[in-house]
Design a protein around this motif. Structure first.
Motif, short mmCIF file in Angstrom:
data_model
loop_
_atom_site.label_atom_id
_atom_site.label_comp_id
_atom_site.label_asym_id
_atom_site.label_seq_id
_atom_site.Cartn_x
_atom_site.Cartn_y
_atom_site.Cartn_z
N ASN A 482 0.84 -1.71 -0.12
CA ASN A 482 0.07 0.09 0.21
C ASN A 482 0.80 1.06 0.31
O ASN A 482 0.55 2.22 -1.17
N ALA A 483 1.80 1.49 0.70
CA ALA A 483 2.87 2.43 1.03
C ALA A 483 3.53 2.74 -0.44
O ALA A 483 3.85 3.91 -0.60
N ALA A 484 4.30 1.57 -1.17
CA ALA A 484 5.24 2.06 -2.17
C ALA A 484 3.92 1.94 -3.20
O ALA A 484 4.81 3.15 -4.00
N MET A 485 3.16 1.72 -3.00
CA MET A 485 2.10 2.38 -4.50
C MET A 485 1.54 3.06 -4.15
O MET A 485 0.31 4.20 -4.85
N GLY A 486 1.29 3.95 -3.37
CA GLY A 486 0.30 5.31 -2.69
C GLY A 486 -0.90 5.08 -2.49
O GLY A 486 -1.51 5.56 -2.74
N ILE A 487 -1.25 3.59 -2.22
CA ILE A 487 -2.86 3.18 -2.49
C ILE A 487 -3.54 3.66 -0.54
O ILE A 487 -2.89 3.81 0.91
N ASP A 492 -1.12 10.38 0.15
CA ASP A 492 0.01 11.69 0.42
C ASP A 492 1.84 11.44 0.15
O ASP A 492 2.22 12.52 0.64
N LEU A 493 2.26 10.40 0.42
CA LEU A 493 3.16 9.69 0.63
C LEU A 493 4.33 10.49 -0.94
O LEU A 493 3.66 9.66 -1.70
N PRO A 494 4.93 10.70 -0.45
CA PRO A 494 5.97 11.37 -1.94
C PRO A 494 6.90 9.92 -2.35
O PRO A 494 6.45 8.92 -1.61
N ILE A 495 7.42 9.97 -3.29
CA ILE A 495 7.33 9.21 -4.13
C ILE A 495 9.08 8.32 -3.68
O ILE A 495 9.18 7.30 -3.38
N GLU A 496 9.66 9.24 -2.91
CA GLU A 496 11.29 9.04 -1.97
C GLU A 496 10.94 8.46 -0.84
O GLU A 496 11.87 7.12 -1.11
N TYR A 497 10.02 8.24 -0.59
CA TYR A 497 9.70 7.69 0.77
C TYR A 497 9.11 6.63 0.82
O TYR A 497 9.59 5.77 1.27
N ARG A 498 7.49 6.41 -0.13
CA ARG A 498 7.93 5.12 -1.07
C ARG A 498 8.90 4.33 -1.85
O ARG A 498 8.34 3.07 -1.56
N LYS A 499 9.47 4.96 -1.95
CA LYS A 499 10.72 3.75 -2.38
C LYS A 499 11.78 3.00 -1.16
O LYS A 499 12.22 1.77 -1.12
N ILE A 500 11.76 4.60 -0.15
CA ILE A 500 12.50 4.12 1.05
C ILE A 500 11.43 2.73 1.51
O ILE A 500 12.20 1.72 2.39
N ILE A 501 10.00 2.88 1.84
CA ILE A 501 9.17 1.45 2.36
C ILE A 501 9.79 0.27 1.64
O ILE A 501 9.58 -0.94 2.36
#
Length: 822
Positions: A482-487, A492-501
């Protein structure tokens, strides 16, 4: 107050209300010496400040729908792309919903939501695209579909949705005066729809009667869940008193809000939140009231409302009925006498509802399917799982279902009692030695029973430990996906944080299989998870190199698992699917030889599975896709015709039951939809291979007719039939069948438009043919054999920059979304 007396949520909310030096002074006072909490609060404050460009809205009453003073310029009569606005049917704080008429490529009525001015930032548009891709994964008859998305000429996003002409489920049930059993039957598909969304990584978070509409199709009541995805993309809902606010506030409708939602920072929401809301919905269907009275919630202060939801235990449904003034009308709407209604609900229905709305989500149903299954057990007079049933309760249920067996048991017990009486009289006359021997035997049996009970307790403890480990793995997987795909809450999570997760998730998955002797289940879940993270890198991040690495790691794990534990069919099918996905990526990046290798591995695995269960529809569908992809790569080599014959044999075996059974229209609607969709995929694989292959048009025609019988109201079957008749050279029939699909308001796919263009060209209607070709050419996707065939027929030159040679084909343009839910 100090940090010991305040929660981090309260400190953050208070700091958010202060500015500049006043905020710094406040944090110094309450967090002196607590560096870790101070750093966490300051990170949250910085994230909130960065989000203001996206979530710019004034502070409002949290119990009221947010309104924006800026007006949308669009109104009835405005044309947006192929859509003409007819009338406004709803308005929320961030957007307006219109009923609209789509003019091309087909005509139909849809619902179109336009985002209001001020939300058309670059970040919003990017988030809408990710949300649209997530919602597009859903394909369920009880979920309203998102059909299209785009931006207006001024750059503001809009969504196009299926127009559901229904009424809220509670109103429908009351208007029709449905009985309790009828209401439960109508409630089950709602649970199944929510479960489907959960399996696709989507949490609704605002389930309520106005978001579950019931419409009648062919005299059948069909519930439709609406507002999936769209509402989360805009952080607003369209109707009722839904609370959608900035960071640090709550999302949901208070009457249906779970305890974990009743917090200012909803950082720990999972699918069981929707289970709670479903429980409230069932509570209202049974009693006509929500667990907490609406009047009390509306009159209380906001903090008090949240406290009630988090802390107070609601009354059981049967208890609530004894306190309401409208009991006569509630009972009449359920076709039962007022005095009997609470008696019917008391017991099992109480247990089911109260388990679903437990404060502790660990005590709720794990899934929406589990909730629906317990409702079905009640309807089937089976023991429900909602409470630990006593021996008396189980015996009563058994007796209800097995009266004849019970009478037999009673007779046998009577005979045993009589025999025991005779044996006792004989035992009195036995010798002391016999009595001693019997005593020793009883002691041995008691010891044996004690040992057995000890082993059972050990087994139970081990099972509980395994269950807890499984739940923890699923929780991590849900967060990573969910976090990596921004679901959902991560949108609202920026893509750089999604990549970290996503990177941290990879470390976790790798650690699972590096432990000593991981179980097959852990290895299987890890292989699937690695592949899913690869899909995120390909489709969410656009990082094809990283996606390839993860796909290869996934197939390595699953290949090893299949070598070590070859028996489970699901292991081999998942392994084949991951090789297939890797082959698609390699074809897309023009590495045809490597792509062929992966397709051939997948084909071998699928063929092995079909040899064990011939004609199995889902495996046959996936194998047909592999054949079609490989044919696209190697045509016009002679092997392409050989592979096509294998494709034909596979398709005939899978479709034979549909050719032999009649009438097909008697199937349940959801089953018919799934089967028709699988047949459509097989027909597509048969039809869109290169023209150098001798295509089996008669089989495509037969499949199209079976699809029409399965779903008479859908255009899919007519389009498949038209493709078959085009391949057969019967262009008059093909044009007429495309017309039938148009009458059913069917939206043509890119491949459908190319077949229609070739049909019209053959029929001499070149202007329409060119329009359909141009519409297909604008669609996203690589140039495949069907487009090359159409271009050659119509004398159109495809620019070299758009020709992939033997790489991605029209077959590869099909999204890989038909795999079984992970």
């Amino acid at each position: 107050m100090t940090a010991d007396q305040l929660t981090p949520d309260e400190i953050f909310a208070e700091a958010l209300r202060r500015q500049g030096s006043e905020r710094t002074k406040y944090l110094d006072e309450v967090l002196s010496g607590d560096t870790a909490v101070r750093e966490r609060i300051e990170r949250l404050l910085r994230a909130h400040a960065e989000a203001e460009s996206f979530l710019e809205m004034p502070a409002k009453d949290p119990l009221a729908t947010v309104n924006d003073d800026r007006q949308v310029s669009e109104r009835p009569g405005t044309v947006i792309g192929p859509y003409k606005l007819l009338q406004q049917i709803g308005e929320g704080g961030m957007g307006v919903v219109f009923m609209a008429e789509q003019s091309e490529p087909i005509q139909r009525t849809v619902a179109l939501k336009i985002i209001k001015p001020g939300m058309d930032t670059r970040q919003v548009i990017a988030r809408f695209e990710a949300e649209r891709q997530a919602v597009a994964l859903m394909d369920h008859p009880n979920i309203a579909k998102v059909l299209d998305a785009g931006t207006t000429d001024t750059g503001r996003p809009y969504f196009v949705m299926e127009l559901v002409k229904g009424v809220p489920i509670t109103k429908y049930c009351d208007d029709k005066q449905l009985s309790l059993r009828q209401r439960l039957d109508l409630f089950k598909p709602v649970c199944e729809a929510v479960q489907h969304a959960h399996q696709k990584g989507i949490i609704h978070r605002d389930l309520k009667p106005s978001n579950v509409l019931v419409a009648e199709y062919d005299n059948h009541s069909v519930p439709k869940v609406i507002d999936f995805g769209v509402a989360k993309a805009t952080a607003q809902k369209l109707t009722e008193r839904t609370m959608f606010t900035e960071f640090g506030q709550v999302i949901g409708t208070v009457e249906y809000m779970s305890p974990e939602q009743a917090k200012f920072n909803q950082l720990d929401i999972d699918t069981r939140t929707d289970v709670y809301s479903l429980g409230v919905l069932l509570y209202e269907l049974l009693t006509g009231s929500t667990p907490f009275e609406r009047k009390r919630l509306r009159e209380a202060a906001f903090d008090e409302v949240l406290r009630i939801i988090r802390e107070e235990e609601p009354p059981k449904p049967s208890t609530r009925l004894s306190t309401i003034d409208t009991l006569p009308s509630v009972a009449a709407n359920r076709q039962v006498e007022p005095g009997r209604l609470s008696k019917v609900i008391r017991g099992e229905l109480d247990w089911i509802v109260m388990k679903a709305i437990e404060k502790d989500r660990n005590r709720r149903y794990e899934t929406a399917n589990g909730f629906a299954a317990d409702v079905q057990r009640y309807l089937d007079d089976e023991a429900v799982l909602a409470c630990p049933p006593s021996a008396t309760y189980r015996f009563r249920k058994f007796a209800l279902r097995n009266k004849a067996v019970l009478l037999t048991v009673v007779a046998v017990m009577a005979a045993l009692i009589a025999g025991t009486t005779v044996s006792t009289w004989q035992a009195v006359r036995a010798t002391r030695a016999a009595r001693a021997e019997q005593a020793a035997l009883r002691i041995a049996k008691a010891n044996e029973q004690a040992a057995k009970e000890s082993a059972q307790r050990a087994d139970a403890e081990r099972q509980r430990a395994e269950d807890a480990f499984y739940k923890s793995r699923r929780a991590v997987s849900d967060v990573v996906v969910n976090a990596a795909m921004g679901i959902g809450k991560w949108s609202d999570l920026p893509i750089e944080y999604r990549k970290i997760i996503a990177a941290d998730g990879l470390k976790y998955y790798e650690s699972l299989i590096q432990t000593n002797n991981p179980s097959p289940a852990v290895r299987y879940e890890t292989g699937v998870a690695l592949g899913n993270v690869g899909l995120m890198h390909q489709w969410s991040f656009g990082e094809l190199d990283q996606a390839e690495k993860l796909y290869r790691r996934s197939v390595d794990v699953l290949d090893a698992l299949v070598r070590d534990v070859p028996k489970p069919a699901e292991y081999r099918q998942q392994c084949a699917y991951r090789h297939f996905v890797l082959g698609q990526l390699l074809a897309y990046v023009q590495r045809a030889n490597e792509s062929q290798k992966e397709y051939r591995i997948a084909i071998a695995l699928y063929e092995g599975l079909l040899s064990e269960t011939p004609g199995r529809l889902n495996i046959s569908t996936e194998l047909a896709g592999c054949y079609s992809h490989l044919i696209e790569l190697i045509a016009p080599a002679p092997e392409a015709q050989t592979l096509y014959r294998k494709l034909v044999v596979c398709a005939e075996a899978a479709c034979q039951p549909f050719f032999a059974q009649s009438p097909l229209a008697t199937r349940p609607a959801d089953q018919a939809h799934r089967e028709a969709h699988a047949l459509e995929q097989i027909a597509s694989c048969l039809a869109i291979v290169p023209a150098s292959v001798d295509r089996e048009h008669q089989l495509v025609i037969r499949i199209g007719r079976a699809m029409i019988e399965l779903e008479p109201g859908s255009g899919d079957g007519w389009v498949a039939l038209a493709a078959g008749h085009y391949l057969a050279g019967d262009w008059n029939a093909a044009e007429a069948e495309f017309g039938k699909a148009d009458e059913l308001k069917y939206k043509l796919s890119r491949i459908d438009q190319l077949f229609l263009a070739m049909t019209l060209w053959r029929q001499g209607d070149k202007p329409r043919a060119l329009r359909n070709y141009q519409s297909a050419d604008k669609s996203r996707g690589a140039v495949g054999s069907i487009q090359r065939e159409a271009a050659e027929l119509m004398g159109i030159t495809i620019p070299p920059s758009t020709q992939p040679g033997k790489g991605p084909s029209a077959v590869a343009d099909r999204a890989v979304t038909d795999k079984k839910d992970e």
